[in-house]
Write a protein that holds these residues in place. Sequence first.
Motif, PDB file in Angstrom:
ATOM      1  N   SER A 131      45.531  -7.118 -55.675  1.00 55.99           N
ATOM      2  CA  SER A 131      44.785  -5.885 -55.398  1.00 55.99           C
ATOM      3  C   SER A 131      43.511  -6.170 -54.619  1.00 55.99           C
ATOM      4  O   SER A 131      43.200  -5.470 -53.640  1.00 55.99           O
ATOM      5  N   PHE A 132      42.763  -7.191 -55.042  1.00 55.09           N
ATOM      6  CA  PHE A 132      41.522  -7.510 -54.332  1.00 55.09           C
ATOM      7  C   PHE A 132      41.807  -8.087 -52.945  1.00 55.09           C
ATOM      8  O   PHE A 132      41.037  -7.856 -52.003  1.00 55.09           O
ATOM      9  N   LEU A 133      42.895  -8.830 -52.817  1.00 59.33           N
ATOM     10  CA  LEU A 133      43.261  -9.352 -51.502  1.00 59.33           C
ATOM     11  C   LEU A 133      43.602  -8.216 -50.548  1.00 59.33           C
ATOM     12  O   LEU A 133      43.133  -8.172 -49.397  1.00 59.33           O
ATOM     13  N   ILE A 134      44.427  -7.271 -51.005  1.00 63.53           N
ATOM     14  CA  ILE A 134      44.775  -6.112 -50.175  1.00 63.53           C
ATOM     15  C   ILE A 134      43.525  -5.297 -49.860  1.00 63.53           C
ATOM     16  O   ILE A 134      43.357  -4.785 -48.744  1.00 63.53           O
ATOM     17  N   SER A 135      42.635  -5.192 -50.844  1.00 65.81           N
ATOM     18  CA  SER A 135      41.411  -4.414 -50.650  1.00 65.81           C
ATOM     19  C   SER A 135      40.558  -4.958 -49.514  1.00 65.81           C
ATOM     20  O   SER A 135      39.842  -4.202 -48.842  1.00 65.81           O
ATOM     21  N   SER A 136      40.629  -6.263 -49.284  1.00 67.46           N
ATOM     22  CA  SER A 136      39.817  -6.870 -48.218  1.00 67.46           C
ATOM     23  C   SER A 136      40.259  -6.432 -46.828  1.00 67.46           C
ATOM     24  O   SER A 136      39.531  -6.633 -45.854  1.00 67.46           O
ATOM     25  N   PHE A 137      41.454  -5.830 -46.715  1.00 72.72           N
ATOM     26  CA  PHE A 137      41.950  -5.341 -45.428  1.00 72.72           C
ATOM     27  C   PHE A 137      41.793  -3.824 -45.298  1.00 72.72           C
ATOM     28  O   PHE A 137      42.367  -3.220 -44.392  1.00 72.72           O
ATOM     29  N   SER A 138      41.030  -3.215 -46.174  1.00 72.68           N
ATOM     30  CA  SER A 138      40.882  -1.761 -46.183  1.00 72.68           C
ATOM     31  C   SER A 138      40.254  -1.250 -44.890  1.00 72.68           C
ATOM     32  O   SER A 138      39.358  -1.876 -44.313  1.00 72.68           O
ATOM     33  N   THR A 139      40.734  -0.088 -44.455  1.00 68.60           N
ATOM     34  CA  THR A 139      40.160   0.575 -43.283  1.00 68.60           C
ATOM     35  C   THR A 139      39.617   1.958 -43.634  1.00 68.60           C
ATOM     36  O   THR A 139      38.960   2.588 -42.820  1.00 68.60           O
ATOM     37  N   ASP A 140      39.923   2.430 -44.843  1.00 70.37           N
ATOM     38  CA  ASP A 140      39.457   3.735 -45.302  1.00 70.37           C
ATOM     39  C   ASP A 140      38.929   3.584 -46.726  1.00 70.37           C
ATOM     40  O   ASP A 140      39.405   2.734 -47.480  1.00 70.37           O
ATOM     41  N   ILE A 141      37.980   4.398 -47.104  1.00 66.63           N
ATOM     42  CA  ILE A 141      37.367   4.266 -48.418  1.00 66.63           C
ATOM     43  C   ILE A 141      38.366   4.548 -49.539  1.00 66.63           C
ATOM     44  O   ILE A 141      38.291   3.953 -50.613  1.00 66.63           O
ATOM     45  N   TRP A 142      39.357   5.425 -49.294  1.00 63.90           N
ATOM     46  CA  TRP A 142      40.329   5.690 -50.347  1.00 63.90           C
ATOM     47  C   TRP A 142      41.172   4.452 -50.636  1.00 63.90           C
ATOM     48  O   TRP A 142      41.734   4.317 -51.734  1.00 63.90           O
ATOM     49  N   HIS A 143      41.267   3.533 -49.661  1.00 65.18           N
ATOM     50  CA  HIS A 143      41.960   2.266 -49.922  1.00 65.18           C
ATOM     51  C   HIS A 143      41.234   1.474 -51.004  1.00 65.18           C
ATOM     52  O   HIS A 143      41.870   0.841 -51.861  1.00 65.18           O
ATOM     53  N   LEU A 144      39.909   1.495 -50.954  1.00 62.42           N
ATOM     54  CA  LEU A 144      39.125   0.800 -51.982  1.00 62.42           C
ATOM     55  C   LEU A 144      39.366   1.415 -53.355  1.00 62.42           C
ATOM     56  O   LEU A 144      39.492   0.709 -54.360  1.00 62.42           O
ATOM     57  N   LEU A 145      39.402   2.743 -53.401  1.00 65.36           N
ATOM     58  CA  LEU A 145      39.625   3.422 -54.670  1.00 65.36           C
ATOM     59  C   LEU A 145      40.989   3.069 -55.254  1.00 65.36           C
ATOM     60  O   LEU A 145      41.122   2.807 -56.456  1.00 65.36           O
ATOM     61  N   ALA A 146      42.009   3.037 -54.400  1.00 66.21           N
ATOM     62  CA  ALA A 146      43.365   2.749 -54.876  1.00 66.21           C
ATOM     63  C   ALA A 146      43.506   1.310 -55.339  1.00 66.21           C
ATOM     64  O   ALA A 146      44.139   1.040 -56.373  1.00 66.21           O
ATOM     65  N   THR A 147      42.928   0.364 -54.585  1.00 68.45           N
ATOM     66  CA  THR A 147      43.118  -1.049 -54.917  1.00 68.45           C
ATOM     67  C   THR A 147      42.155  -1.534 -55.994  1.00 68.45           C
ATOM     68  O   THR A 147      42.570  -2.155 -56.975  1.00 68.45           O
ATOM     69  N   GLN A 148      40.860  -1.251 -55.813  1.00 69.57           N
ATOM     70  CA  GLN A 148      39.861  -1.731 -56.771  1.00 69.57           C
ATOM     71  C   GLN A 148      39.798  -0.857 -58.023  1.00 69.57           C
ATOM     72  O   GLN A 148      39.651  -1.371 -59.136  1.00 69.57           O
ATOM     73  N   GLY A 149      39.891   0.457 -57.841  1.00 68.14           N
ATOM     74  CA  GLY A 149      39.732   1.356 -58.972  1.00 68.14           C
ATOM     75  C   GLY A 149      40.969   1.540 -59.820  1.00 68.14           C
ATOM     76  O   GLY A 149      40.862   1.801 -61.020  1.00 68.14           O
ATOM     77  N   VAL A 150      42.168   1.402 -59.214  1.00 64.51           N
ATOM     78  CA  VAL A 150      43.407   1.672 -59.952  1.00 64.51           C
ATOM     79  C   VAL A 150      44.248   0.416 -60.124  1.00 64.51           C
ATOM     80  O   VAL A 150      44.530  -0.010 -61.252  1.00 64.51           O
ATOM     81  N   MET A 151      44.667  -0.215 -59.029  1.00 67.51           N
ATOM     82  CA  MET A 151      45.584  -1.353 -59.125  1.00 67.51           C
ATOM     83  C   MET A 151      44.976  -2.529 -59.890  1.00 67.51           C
ATOM     84  O   MET A 151      45.591  -3.080 -60.817  1.00 67.51           O
ATOM     85  N   ALA A 152      43.783  -2.923 -59.510  1.00 67.18           N
ATOM     86  CA  ALA A 152      43.136  -4.052 -60.188  1.00 67.18           C
ATOM     87  C   ALA A 152      42.861  -3.731 -61.650  1.00 67.18           C
ATOM     88  O   ALA A 152      42.957  -4.607 -62.528  1.00 67.18           O
ATOM     89  N   ALA A 153      42.519  -2.473 -61.945  1.00 68.50           N
ATOM     90  CA  ALA A 153      42.254  -2.078 -63.331  1.00 68.50           C
ATOM     91  C   ALA A 153      43.520  -2.150 -64.176  1.00 68.50           C
ATOM     92  O   ALA A 153      43.488  -2.589 -65.332  1.00 68.50           O
ATOM     93  N   LEU A 154      44.651  -1.719 -63.613  1.00 66.94           N
ATOM     94  CA  LEU A 154      45.916  -1.827 -64.348  1.00 66.94           C
ATOM     95  C   LEU A 154      46.250  -3.282 -64.635  1.00 66.94           C
ATOM     96  O   LEU A 154      46.741  -3.625 -65.722  1.00 66.94           O
ATOM     97  N   GLY A 155      45.990  -4.148 -63.667  1.00 65.10           N
ATOM     98  CA  GLY A 155      46.219  -5.577 -63.889  1.00 65.10           C
ATOM     99  C   GLY A 155      45.338  -6.130 -64.989  1.00 65.10           C
ATOM    100  O   GLY A 155      45.794  -6.909 -65.846  1.00 65.10           O
TER     101      GLY A 155
END
Length: 464
Positions: A131-155
């Motif tokens: 999740s954090f690796l994918i987040s480093s390629f974000s181009t939109d702020i909602w990408h951060l929310l999806a990867t850092q706020g949801v995916m990483a939290a589920l992990g």
Amino acid sequence: MPQTETVTLHELESFDAGLQSQTMHHDDEETIESSVSLRPESNKTRTGVLLGSSLLQLPMWGFAMSYGVFQEYYNDNLSLKGGRELTGIIGTTSNGVIYLSMPILFALFTRRWAHRRQTAALFGALLVSTSFLISSFSTDIWHLLATQGVMAALGSALIYSPVTLSLGEWYSTNNRALALGFTLSCKNIVGSTCPFLFRGLLDRYGFRGSLRVWAAICVGTSVVSILLIPTPPMTLSARTNHRDRRMPWAFLRHRTFYVYSFATILQSAGYGIPQTFLPEYAREVTLLSQTWSTLLLTLFNVPGIISSTFFGFLSNGGRGKLSASTITAISAGCSALSAFLFWGLTSRGSLVLLLVFSMTFGFFSGGYSSTWGGIINELECEAAQRNEAIDSGMLYGLLNGARGIGYVSGGLAGVPLLRAGSAASVGRFGYESGYGPLIVFTGLSSVCGGWGLLWKWTRLSQNA
């Protein structure tokens, strides 16, 4: 546990004891578990379990407890597409998803999926780092929310739930208090040191490089640690030889459970606000340096080491024990006073007042979950009076779920409150700044977390 809030030693002991013995009614099951528990345990294995559980606090809680540093960086430097105000809900969403997942995960990994604990934790570690690796390629702020706020939290939740269960079971017959206390201390150490770690990474490598380094740290520490934590043979034997017991749900018919759950939701809604916005507030309103704004977040987390033990002691049994409603009111009321008196009255250069707020609010609000031990005890007494079965582990999971609802709700409310405050900023004090509505919201939601005492007084007066 934005950090997430600390859980107490007393609370974990109560929950773990409930998982193992509260609802056991079959003589043959008791005989088997007793015989398994008498087997000599390997000191080497138990030491590995303790070290692994302690090290896992870093990938599980490091980002969530330090998100305020990223929030400040995103506000000052980020140039992604989308509304920047969305960054304000990433940290609270992360904590909310972790806590919301706990009721389901604790129930599943207690027995039904006990044999899959290590597999689930390893999958969680992979999900966190990816999740954090994918987040480093974000181009939109909602990408951060999806990867850092949801995916990483589920992990993180997939790591936390099975590991916490196994730790309590490995130390169920010897030194459990010491083991759980040590890991809780490590969690608060993580919350106290990671803000400076992330500040250094962001200054040196920027946003994308920092996330990639953190992804590598997560996978490196997680995999080694999880392999040190096997599922206890006692748990596997009980699962193999017995059918799963039906979960008792009678407590859902009683008002006390909903009173404390609603109070937890309200308190949690305000608890995540300072964790997210305090560093940013320190820079914009009190004009402090980055070093001081980072230190404020550290001082917010440090008191949790002491407050967990303090409020757990208040909730513990013995002569002169305070009721659960009284202890929650102490935590909630003092937290609200801290927000109203210290945060609301800070102005430019008010370093001392902001430091006092960080430490006092962190202490009283950070110890709120320590009251859960007393709440569970109260619910168990009510069940005993009605001759009903109750599962302490499920209660613990549901209270964590209530905390998750509060985190998410507070994060969603924070965006329009900050927007409204920015439009009406009129002065230099906290109340008069763009953060004024957030400060008021934090104080009000905190004090409402102690409404259980008012409910109990009302009920007693009606019965008088």
